[in-house]
Write a protein that holds these residues in place. Structure first.
Motif, PDB file in Angstrom:
ATOM      1  N   ILE A  71       0.868  -1.175   0.000  1.00 40.21           N
ATOM      2  CA  ILE A  71       0.000   0.000   0.000  1.00 40.21           C
ATOM      3  C   ILE A  71       0.905   1.225   0.000  1.00 40.21           C
ATOM      4  CG2 ILE A  71      -1.758   1.308   1.234  1.00 40.21           C
ATOM      5  CD1 ILE A  71      -2.772  -1.293   2.405  1.00 40.21           C
ATOM      6  N   LYS A  72       0.878   1.946  -1.099  1.00 40.10           N
ATOM      7  CA  LYS A  72       1.716   3.137  -1.236  1.00 40.10           C
ATOM      8  C   LYS A  72       0.880   4.238  -1.877  1.00 40.10           C
ATOM      9  CE  LYS A  72       6.111   4.769  -3.114  1.00 40.10           C
ATOM     10  NZ  LYS A  72       7.315   4.422  -3.924  1.00 40.10           N
ATOM     11  N   ASP A  73       0.887   5.391  -1.220  1.00 43.13           N
ATOM     12  CA  ASP A  73       0.122   6.534  -1.722  1.00 43.13           C
ATOM     13  C   ASP A  73      -1.349   6.152  -1.925  1.00 43.13           C
ATOM     14  OD1 ASP A  73      -0.181   9.184  -2.477  1.00 43.13           O
ATOM     15  OD2 ASP A  73       0.194   8.758  -4.589  1.00 43.13           O
ATOM     16  N   LEU A  74      -1.882   5.383  -0.974  1.00 40.68           N
ATOM     17  CA  LEU A  74      -3.286   4.961  -0.947  1.00 40.68           C
ATOM     18  C   LEU A  74      -3.643   3.964  -2.050  1.00 40.68           C
ATOM     19  CD1 LEU A  74      -4.995   8.399  -0.153  1.00 40.68           C
ATOM     20  CD2 LEU A  74      -4.325   6.625   1.462  1.00 40.68           C
ATOM     21  N   LYS A  75      -2.652   3.476  -2.779  1.00 39.73           N
ATOM     22  CA  LYS A  75      -2.895   2.476  -3.806  1.00 39.73           C
ATOM     23  C   LYS A  75      -2.685   1.087  -3.207  1.00 39.73           C
ATOM     24  CE  LYS A  75      -1.148   3.331  -7.829  1.00 39.73           C
ATOM     25  NZ  LYS A  75      -0.167   3.447  -8.948  1.00 39.73           N
ATOM     26  N   ILE A  76      -3.686   0.204  -3.367  1.00 46.02           N
ATOM     27  CA  ILE A  76      -3.616  -1.148  -2.805  1.00 46.02           C
ATOM     28  C   ILE A  76      -3.207  -2.126  -3.900  1.00 46.02           C
ATOM     29  CG2 ILE A  76      -4.864  -2.964  -1.583  1.00 46.02           C
ATOM     30  CD1 ILE A  76      -6.764  -0.860  -0.526  1.00 46.02           C
ATOM     31  N   GLU A  77      -2.179  -2.900  -3.621  1.00 48.43           N
ATOM     32  CA  GLU A  77      -1.617  -3.816  -4.617  1.00 48.43           C
ATOM     33  C   GLU A  77      -1.349  -5.179  -3.977  1.00 48.43           C
ATOM     34  OE1 GLU A  77       2.715  -3.822  -6.457  1.00 48.43           O
ATOM     35  OE2 GLU A  77       1.516  -2.179  -7.290  1.00 48.43           O
ATOM     36  N   PHE A  78      -1.877  -6.235  -4.569  1.00 49.38           N
ATOM     37  CA  PHE A  78      -1.628  -7.605  -4.116  1.00 49.38           C
ATOM     38  C   PHE A  78      -0.843  -8.342  -5.195  1.00 49.38           C
ATOM     39  CE2 PHE A  78      -5.370  -6.651  -1.499  1.00 49.38           C
ATOM     40  CZ  PHE A  78      -4.968  -7.145  -0.265  1.00 49.38           C
ATOM     41  N   ASP A  79       0.294  -8.904  -4.794  1.00 53.29           N
ATOM     42  CA  ASP A  79       1.113  -9.698  -5.731  1.00 53.29           C
ATOM     43  C   ASP A  79       1.353  -8.943  -7.043  1.00 53.29           C
ATOM     44  OD1 ASP A  79       1.185 -11.765  -3.877  1.00 53.29           O
ATOM     45  OD2 ASP A  79      -0.620 -12.705  -4.688  1.00 53.29           O
ATOM     46  N   GLY A  80       1.590  -7.633  -6.928  1.00 51.84           N
ATOM     47  CA  GLY A  80       1.884  -6.827  -8.100  1.00 51.84           C
ATOM     48  C   GLY A  80       0.675  -6.370  -8.883  1.00 51.84           C
ATOM     49  N   LYS A  81      -0.530  -6.765  -8.466  1.00 50.89           N
ATOM     50  CA  LYS A  81      -1.745  -6.372  -9.166  1.00 50.89           C
ATOM     51  C   LYS A  81      -2.466  -5.292  -8.368  1.00 50.89           C
ATOM     52  CE  LYS A  81      -6.208  -8.095 -10.816  1.00 50.89           C
ATOM     53  NZ  LYS A  81      -7.118  -9.263 -10.898  1.00 50.89           N
ATOM     54  N   VAL A  82      -2.713  -4.167  -8.976  1.00 58.05           N
ATOM     55  CA  VAL A  82      -3.396  -3.048  -8.320  1.00 58.05           C
ATOM     56  C   VAL A  82      -4.903  -3.325  -8.297  1.00 58.05           C
ATOM     57  CG1 VAL A  82      -3.920  -0.585  -8.395  1.00 58.05           C
ATOM     58  CG2 VAL A  82      -1.627  -1.393  -9.005  1.00 58.05           C
ATOM     59  N   ILE A  83      -5.471  -3.339  -7.110  1.00 56.35           N
ATOM     60  CA  ILE A  83      -6.922  -3.524  -7.008  1.00 56.35           C
ATOM     61  C   ILE A  83      -7.638  -2.224  -6.671  1.00 56.35           C
ATOM     62  CG2 ILE A  83      -6.612  -5.917  -6.237  1.00 56.35           C
ATOM     63  CD1 ILE A  83      -7.668  -4.829  -3.444  1.00 56.35           C
ATOM     64  N   TYR A  84      -6.877  -1.204  -6.259  1.00 52.59           N
ATOM     65  CA  TYR A  84      -7.515   0.066  -5.906  1.00 52.59           C
ATOM     66  C   TYR A  84      -6.518   1.200  -6.086  1.00 52.59           C
ATOM     67  CZ  TYR A  84     -10.002   3.616  -3.149  1.00 52.59           C
ATOM     68  OH  TYR A  84     -10.652   4.770  -2.721  1.00 52.59           O
TER      69      TYR A  84
END
Length: 466
Positions: free
Chosen positions: A8-21
């Motif tokens: 989670i960086k700069d309010l961006k949520i990323e799982f296993d390299g995939k951005v979900i939000y």
């Protein structure tokens, strides 16, 4: 076995390299707001539900210790079709476990999210023992102010964090008025209300380029709505809302500071009974111009009738009001006798002296449509006229519940009750007020020529101003 990652960086949520939000500008403002109470929305299509989910995820993984939070919607089918389904779709399986029986999602770091619902005011008492670190409410205007404030008391923690309450909503619904007063106009009169604690971040379809691009027909469909619905849903207009039962209500006109009731005014007690639901008891003073002032309140749950009657009597005597009451007008259902004791609620009250000046408790007139018309007449005001029904600030539950009441909306195919309100709401104070107004022998002079209601002369002779 590949190692999984959450970033989670700069309010961006990323799982296993995939951005979900990746938050939109208004969603970003929502997440960064330091306010204790945050609300995103106004118009539809602004991504408020997704932002609420993202906020829940980010709060759950923010610290090096687990948190417990809750997400609410009015009903479980709504909750399951929106929040739960979306979270299961976007979150990777390794990150969470979901218990379908308890409706609890547990994250890998031990944080817990409870999925909860509350259709009625009494439903919130199911959560009396809860302790949440944060609370999210989707479609806040679908909840009453009582539900909102009660659930807020469950947000409490000993952890070294600031508790947060956040949500999303559109105009309309049973809670429209309180949400507008707390978040939009910030003219809430509730005790201990601090406008600095509340932050509303407007967002709508024009703030969501993804929706505009991927579903262009959505905007066209909104533009085809009738004017009031279009202004509420597309434009997020909080001043245009169809469905409020008492549009006549204006807090600046109908709510006054407490004052001492002059000796010459007649005082009437109104009583709407309840045990699990609130027992609503108020005093109304009628002045020499037949204006009505609701000035005293007793609003309690979980007492039997005799206990409540004794408590009310004791309080009124201590305040010097008991001997001034002319009559008590009650919920007509109180005439029914108890199957075990064979005694009616009215008989209980009369045995404790609630017959007052007329010698007996009076049954309220339960002609609902006619009664609501009379009450609306008393609430009506014009630029050059004051309303004929006002409430003291100390009558907090009348002031809280009456302006929130909505019209009854029948299901498809059901008979319409358009002139009645939705009885699933907290309507106890309104019912009791209606009984009192319908019991008056004489309407104010500006209504005496009315053709839609006739107030019959009662059999007893009033002792004071009538």
């Amino acid at each position: 076995m590949a190692e999984h990652s959450l970033n989670i960086k700069d309010l961006k949520i990323e799982f296993d390299g995939k951005v979900i939000y990746d938050p939109l500008p208004q969603q970003r403002k929502f997440h960064l707001s330091p306010a204790k109470y945050r609300l995103l929305g106004g118009a539809v299509g602004g991504g408020k539900t997704f932002a609420l989910i993202a906020e829940a995820v980010m709060r759950s993984v923010k610290y090096d210790f687990p948190l417990t939070g809750a997400i609410f919607r009015r009903s479980f089918p709504e909750l399951e079709a929106t929040i739960i389904r979306t979270m299961i779709e976007i979150l990777p399986n390794w990150f969470y476990k979901y218990n379908q029986q308890s409706h609890i999602m547990t994250f890998k770091n031990g944080s817990i999210i409870e999925f909860c619902y509350a259709e009625t005011d009494t439903d919130v008492t199911r959560y009396q023992s809860r302790e949440w670190d944060w609370l999210g409410i989707d479609e806040l205007t679908h909840f009453s102010e009582y539900q909102f404030t009660y659930l807020g008391t469950r947000v409490r923690t000993v952890k070294p964090i600031n508790t947060k309450i956040f949500g999303g909503t559109n105009p309309g619904g049973r809670g429209h008025q309180f949400v507008k007063e707390r978040f939009i106009t910030k003219k809430c009169t509730a005790e201990k209300y601090n406008p600095n604690d509340y932050d509303f971040i407007p967002a709508g379809i024009y703030d969501n380029p993804y929706l505009m691009k991927n579903n262009p027909d959505y905007l066209s469909n909104l533009e085809m709505l009738p004017e009031k619905e279009r202004k509420a849903l597309l434009e997020g207009n909080w001043d245009i809302f169809e469905g409020i039962f008492f549009p006549e209500w204006d807090t600046s006109k109908h709510v006054v500071d407490d004052f001492d009731i002059p000796e010459g005014w007649q005082i009437i007690m109104g009583w709407d009974d309840g045990t699990r639901e609130p027992r609503s008891v108020h005093l109304y003073a009628v002045d020499n111009d037949q204006r009505v002032w609701c000035f005293w309140e007793y609003y309690e749950r979980n007492e039997n009738l005799a206990e409540a009657a004794k408590n009310i009597k004791k309080r009124l005597k201590s305040e010097g009001l008991w001997g001034r009451i002319y009559k008590c007008v009650v919920d007509p259902s109180m005439k029914r006798t108890d199957s075990q004791t064979g005694i009616s609620s009215i008989e209980v009250l009369e045995s404790l002296g609630y017959g007052f000046g007329i010698g007996n408790v009076e049954l309220g007139n339960n002609k609902r449509v006619e009664g609501w018309r009379v009450m609306k007449s008393y609430l009506t005001h014009k630029p050059y006229e004051e309303p004929l029904l006002k409430f003291s600030k100390s009558c907090t539950n009348s002031v809280r519940t009456i302006p929130q009441l909505r019209y009854y909306q029948p299901r498809s195919g059901a008979s319409s009750k358009r002139e009645d309100l939705d009885t699933t709401q907290e309507d106890h104070a309104a019912d009791e007020c209606r009984y009192v107004l319908m019991s008056l022998d004489r309407l104010p002079s500006r209504f005496e020529s009315s053709t839609y209601t006739q107030v019959k002369k009662r059999e007893y002779n009033p002792k004071t101003i009538y």
